[in-house]
Motif scaffolding. Sequence first.
Motif, PDB file in Angstrom:
ATOM      1  N   SER A  49      -8.667  28.849 -20.421  1.00 26.71           N
ATOM      2  CA  SER A  49      -9.661  29.013 -19.361  1.00 26.71           C
ATOM      3  C   SER A  49     -10.660  30.065 -19.802  1.00 26.71           C
ATOM      4  CB  SER A  49      -9.003  29.434 -18.046  1.00 26.71           C
ATOM      5  OG  SER A  49      -8.326  28.351 -17.443  1.00 26.71           O
ATOM      6  N   TRP A 105     -14.562  29.488 -13.594  1.00 24.42           N
ATOM      7  CA  TRP A 105     -13.916  29.325 -14.900  1.00 24.42           C
ATOM      8  C   TRP A 105     -14.087  27.892 -15.383  1.00 24.42           C
ATOM      9  CZ3 TRP A 105     -11.066  33.534 -17.009  1.00 24.42           C
ATOM     10  CH2 TRP A 105     -10.878  34.606 -16.141  1.00 24.42           C
ATOM     11  N   ALA A 154     -14.131  32.313 -18.685  1.00 22.04           N
ATOM     12  CA  ALA A 154     -14.985  32.770 -17.577  1.00 22.04           C
ATOM     13  C   ALA A 154     -16.423  32.380 -17.848  1.00 22.04           C
ATOM     14  CB  ALA A 154     -14.864  34.284 -17.423  1.00 22.04           C
TER      15      ALA A 154
END
Length: 222
Positions: A174, A162, A176
């Motif tokens: 955050s 992340w 991915a």
Amino acid sequence: MQLLKKITILLCFLSLIAFISCSAEDKSGVKEKDNADGTEITGGGKSGNSGTDGGSGTGGNSGTDGGSGTGGTSGTGEGSGTGGSSETGGGSGTGGGTETTEEGNFYPPFGDYKYREIGYSSSGEDLTITKVSKVDENTTKIKGHANSYGGAKRFDFDISKWKKTIKDGKDIKSEAIEIKDNDNGYKDISIVYYYDSSTLEITFKSVDSVKDCLFKGKKISE
């Protein structure tokens, strides 16, 4: 006797002439005192002072008086026309503080996230729930359904890395960046967790479609 009468008449006549002559002299030749200022006048009656009296017709100071016609300070004074501080000051024009990012295992909180726009399957399965769970120390699984043009599209992603955004020391989101698609049927996958609203947002496309599938839910339980 007649002679005496004539003499008497003549005397009377002469007396009358003398009386008339005296009366005429009283009216024109007698000197009088002027009642106003005591000066003697004759003949033409009383009169005042001379028509021109007092000082000269032009009096007072000269028409040009005082200092010079141009006085005071110079038209340009004090400092230079450009003064004060520079127009560009303070912080950067973009403002809002410092933003940094760092990569690592910054997964969303584990638990269930609900998106009410999806609904239920024909068999009664609740498709509104997406679950975030731990696979191992380095991997997070996110599994559920996304809204797909009024229907539901199942997904199963494993994320191993992340990228977290921090602004003024506060966690913002955050994202991915290393995603494994276990269904192997999607593209343009985006998974973002927003810290301020505890919201998980997932978008992706089917390989045969240009439309986004969407899940956008808030955490409801562990």
